[in-house]
Design a protein around this motif. Structure first.
Motif, PDB file in Angstrom:
ATOM      1  N   ASP A 131      20.369  -8.937  34.037  1.00 20.86           N
ATOM      2  CA  ASP A 131      19.627  -7.729  34.434  1.00 20.86           C
ATOM      3  C   ASP A 131      19.144  -6.960  33.211  1.00 20.86           C
ATOM      4  OD1 ASP A 131      19.902  -8.246  37.129  1.00 20.86           O
ATOM      5  OD2 ASP A 131      21.624  -6.919  37.391  1.00 20.86           O
ATOM      6  N   GLU A 132      19.984  -6.898  32.171  1.00 20.50           N
ATOM      7  CA  GLU A 132      19.587  -6.205  30.943  1.00 20.50           C
ATOM      8  C   GLU A 132      18.373  -6.876  30.314  1.00 20.50           C
ATOM      9  OE1 GLU A 132      21.355  -5.196  26.483  1.00 20.50           O
ATOM     10  OE2 GLU A 132      22.654  -6.133  27.977  1.00 20.50           O
ATOM     11  N   LEU A 133      18.397  -8.202  30.241  1.00 19.76           N
ATOM     12  CA  LEU A 133      17.267  -8.924  29.653  1.00 19.76           C
ATOM     13  C   LEU A 133      16.015  -8.743  30.502  1.00 19.76           C
ATOM     14  CD1 LEU A 133      16.125 -10.723  27.480  1.00 19.76           C
ATOM     15  CD2 LEU A 133      17.029 -12.724  28.699  1.00 19.76           C
ATOM     16  N   ARG A 134      16.171  -8.721  31.806  1.00 20.55           N
ATOM     17  CA  ARG A 134      15.012  -8.489  32.677  1.00 20.55           C
ATOM     18  C   ARG A 134      14.382  -7.122  32.404  1.00 20.55           C
ATOM     19  NH1 ARG A 134      16.573  -9.880  38.805  1.00 20.55           N
ATOM     20  NH2 ARG A 134      14.385  -9.382  39.099  1.00 20.55           N
ATOM     21  N   ARG A 135      15.214  -6.102  32.231  1.00 18.82           N
ATOM     22  CA  ARG A 135      14.678  -4.756  31.956  1.00 18.82           C
ATOM     23  C   ARG A 135      13.930  -4.728  30.617  1.00 18.82           C
ATOM     24  NH1 ARG A 135      19.707  -3.298  34.145  1.00 18.82           N
ATOM     25  NH2 ARG A 135      20.626  -3.029  32.075  1.00 18.82           N
ATOM     26  N   LEU A 136      14.496  -5.369  29.603  1.00 24.29           N
ATOM     27  CA  LEU A 136      13.847  -5.410  28.295  1.00 24.29           C
ATOM     28  C   LEU A 136      12.513  -6.148  28.361  1.00 24.29           C
ATOM     29  CD1 LEU A 136      17.000  -6.218  26.137  1.00 24.29           C
ATOM     30  CD2 LEU A 136      15.760  -4.046  26.178  1.00 24.29           C
ATOM     31  N   LEU A 137      12.511  -7.270  29.071  1.00 20.49           N
ATOM     32  CA  LEU A 137      11.278  -8.052  29.200  1.00 20.49           C
ATOM     33  C   LEU A 137      10.218  -7.299  29.985  1.00 20.49           C
ATOM     34  CD1 LEU A 137      12.202 -11.796  29.812  1.00 20.49           C
ATOM     35  CD2 LEU A 137      10.558 -10.889  28.169  1.00 20.49           C
ATOM     36  N   GLU A 138      10.645  -6.627  31.038  1.00 18.05           N
ATOM     37  CA  GLU A 138       9.708  -5.843  31.855  1.00 18.05           C
ATOM     38  C   GLU A 138       9.007  -4.800  30.988  1.00 18.05           C
ATOM     39  OE1 GLU A 138       7.494  -4.676  34.935  1.00 18.05           O
ATOM     40  OE2 GLU A 138       9.069  -6.163  35.286  1.00 18.05           O
ATOM     41  N   ALA A 139       9.792  -4.136  30.138  1.00 22.66           N
ATOM     42  CA  ALA A 139       9.207  -3.132  29.243  1.00 22.66           C
ATOM     43  C   ALA A 139       8.244  -3.780  28.248  1.00 22.66           C
ATOM     44  CB  ALA A 139      10.319  -2.390  28.501  1.00 22.66           C
ATOM     45  N   ASP A 140       8.646  -4.902  27.662  1.00 24.16           N
ATOM     46  CA  ASP A 140       7.777  -5.584  26.694  1.00 24.16           C
ATOM     47  C   ASP A 140       6.479  -6.062  27.338  1.00 24.16           C
ATOM     48  OD1 ASP A 140       9.397  -5.263  24.455  1.00 24.16           O
ATOM     49  OD2 ASP A 140      10.490  -7.126  24.810  1.00 24.16           O
ATOM     50  N   LEU A 141       6.580  -6.608  28.533  1.00 27.38           N
ATOM     51  CA  LEU A 141       5.388  -7.126  29.205  1.00 27.38           C
ATOM     52  C   LEU A 141       4.440  -5.998  29.596  1.00 27.38           C
ATOM     53  CD1 LEU A 141       7.109  -9.863  31.380  1.00 27.38           C
ATOM     54  CD2 LEU A 141       5.471 -10.275  29.539  1.00 27.38           C
ATOM     55  N   SER A 142       4.998  -4.836  29.916  1.00 27.78           N
ATOM     56  CA  SER A 142       4.151  -3.685  30.260  1.00 27.78           C
ATOM     57  C   SER A 142       3.491  -3.104  29.017  1.00 27.78           C
ATOM     58  CB  SER A 142       4.981  -2.606  30.959  1.00 27.78           C
ATOM     59  OG  SER A 142       5.481  -3.087  32.189  1.00 27.78           O
ATOM     60  N   LEU A 143       4.286  -2.893  27.964  1.00 28.75           N
ATOM     61  CA  LEU A 143       3.751  -2.290  26.743  1.00 28.75           C
ATOM     62  C   LEU A 143       2.802  -3.227  25.995  1.00 28.75           C
ATOM     63  CD1 LEU A 143       7.019  -0.571  25.462  1.00 28.75           C
ATOM     64  CD2 LEU A 143       4.999   0.567  26.389  1.00 28.75           C
ATOM     65  N   GLY A 144       3.084  -4.535  26.088  1.00 24.85           N
ATOM     66  CA  GLY A 144       2.259  -5.506  25.357  1.00 24.85           C
ATOM     67  C   GLY A 144       1.268  -6.243  26.226  1.00 24.85           C
ATOM     68  N   ALA A 145       0.919  -5.650  27.364  1.00 21.64           N
ATOM     69  CA  ALA A 145       0.050  -6.337  28.329  1.00 21.64           C
ATOM     70  C   ALA A 145      -1.260  -6.800  27.712  1.00 21.64           C
ATOM     71  CB  ALA A 145      -0.215  -5.425  29.528  1.00 21.64           C
ATOM     72  N   ASP A 146      -1.800  -6.022  26.775  1.00 17.45           N
ATOM     73  CA  ASP A 146      -3.094  -6.380  26.171  1.00 17.45           C
ATOM     74  C   ASP A 146      -2.955  -7.493  25.137  1.00 17.45           C
ATOM     75  OD1 ASP A 146      -4.303  -4.452  27.714  1.00 17.45           O
ATOM     76  OD2 ASP A 146      -4.185  -2.901  26.151  1.00 17.45           O
ATOM     77  N   GLU A 147      -1.752  -7.675  24.608  1.00 14.66           N
ATOM     78  CA  GLU A 147      -1.549  -8.661  23.542  1.00 14.66           C
ATOM     79  C   GLU A 147      -0.989  -9.992  24.041  1.00 14.66           C
ATOM     80  OE1 GLU A 147       0.468  -7.036  20.001  1.00 14.66           O
ATOM     81  OE2 GLU A 147       0.413  -5.109  21.041  1.00 14.66           O
ATOM     82  N   LEU A 148      -0.305  -9.972  25.167  1.00 13.62           N
ATOM     83  CA  LEU A 148       0.393 -11.165  25.638  1.00 13.62           C
ATOM     84  C   LEU A 148      -0.441 -11.931  26.661  1.00 13.62           C
ATOM     85  CD1 LEU A 148       3.928  -9.562  26.095  1.00 13.62           C
ATOM     86  CD2 LEU A 148       3.187 -11.079  24.248  1.00 13.62           C
ATOM     87  N   PRO A 149      -0.313 -13.263  26.677  1.00 14.56           N
ATOM     88  CA  PRO A 149      -1.056 -14.065  27.660  1.00 14.56           C
ATOM     89  C   PRO A 149      -0.642 -13.720  29.094  1.00 14.56           C
ATOM     90  CG  PRO A 149      -0.093 -15.455  25.941  1.00 14.56           C
ATOM     91  CD  PRO A 149       0.488 -14.092  25.773  1.00 14.56           C
ATOM     92  N   ALA A 150      -1.579 -13.841  30.000  1.00 15.88           N
ATOM     93  CA  ALA A 150      -1.300 -13.563  31.416  1.00 15.88           C
ATOM     94  C   ALA A 150      -0.216 -14.496  31.952  1.00 15.88           C
ATOM     95  CB  ALA A 150      -2.582 -13.701  32.236  1.00 15.88           C
ATOM     96  N   ALA A 151      -0.097 -15.689  31.355  1.00 15.95           N
ATOM     97  CA  ALA A 151       0.912 -16.657  31.808  1.00 15.95           C
ATOM     98  C   ALA A 151       2.323 -16.105  31.637  1.00 15.95           C
ATOM     99  CB  ALA A 151       0.770 -17.967  31.036  1.00 15.95           C
TER     100      ALA A 151
END
Length: 200
Positions: A131-151
């Motif tokens: 659950d902790e890793l999911r929360r961290l990833l969720e934040a990274d994917l939201s903050l880095g949405a413009d930089e990270l691939p849609a995949a």
């Protein structure tokens, strides 16, 4: 009454000093056990000892010794290799792979320290750490949405749905996979990384 010599370490200092060493030792023991399980899996694929020795960077006699330890008549572990599997260990392996890719692609990724701790054996997968890793990833994917691939977001959504809904029942007539959780996690991690790199 026994007195400690001047300048001696306290028990607490000694414990702190050895804590990191003990983590490394434990991680090494876990990796040796995992390697043994992976050798069993490779043997179940019908691979020769020579091929397994080459892949594992072990000597052939060392591989042979490992294989003779397996209980006579004990069948090698079964493992499906499709990415779409829903047991917790498999999904944790996929989540780990995604976190590694995000940590490499995104500067100051929040999940980077967690990924490093997993790699060094300081973190282990539990329901809470997942659950902790999911929360961290969720934040990274939201903050880095413009930089990270849609995949990356698509993979995260799929993994999260699987973790939320739990394992699916096995298909009728199919023998359940019997590979240990550590092996399933490791294989899923590699397959997911290969998929993400192929998608990007």
């Amino acid at each position: 009454m026994r007195h400690e010599p001047a300048g001696a370490l306290t028990e607490e200092q000694a414990a702190r000093m050895l804590a990191g060493m003990n983590e490394v030792i434990r991680a090494g023991e876990e990796m040796r056990r995992l390697r043994t399980e992976m050798i069993r899996l490779f043997a179940g694929f019908g691979w020769t000892q020579e091929k397994i020795a080459r892949i594992t960077e072990m000597s052939q006699p060392a591989v042979s010794k490992q294989m003779t330890r397996f209980a006579a008549g004990d069948p090698p572990p079964r493992l499906g290799l499709t990415l779409d599997q829903h047991d917790p260990a498999w999904l944790q392996g996929r989540l780990w792979a995604l976190a590694e890719e995000v940590a490499e692609a995104l500067d100051a990724a929040r999940c980077a320290r967690f990924v490093g701790a997993l790699a060094k054996g300081r973190k282990h997968f539990t329901p809470e750490s997942t659950d902790e890793l999911r929360r961290l990833l969720e934040a990274d994917l939201s903050l880095g949405a413009d930089e990270l691939p849609a995949a990356f977001r698509a993979a995260y959504d799929e993994i999260s749905r699987g973790l939320d809904t739990g394992p699916k029942p096995a298909a009728a007539g199919r023998a359940p996979d019997s590979a240990p959780a550590s092996v399933r996690r490791t294989v899923a991690r590699q397959l997911q990384r290969d998929r993400l790199r192929g998608d990007t």
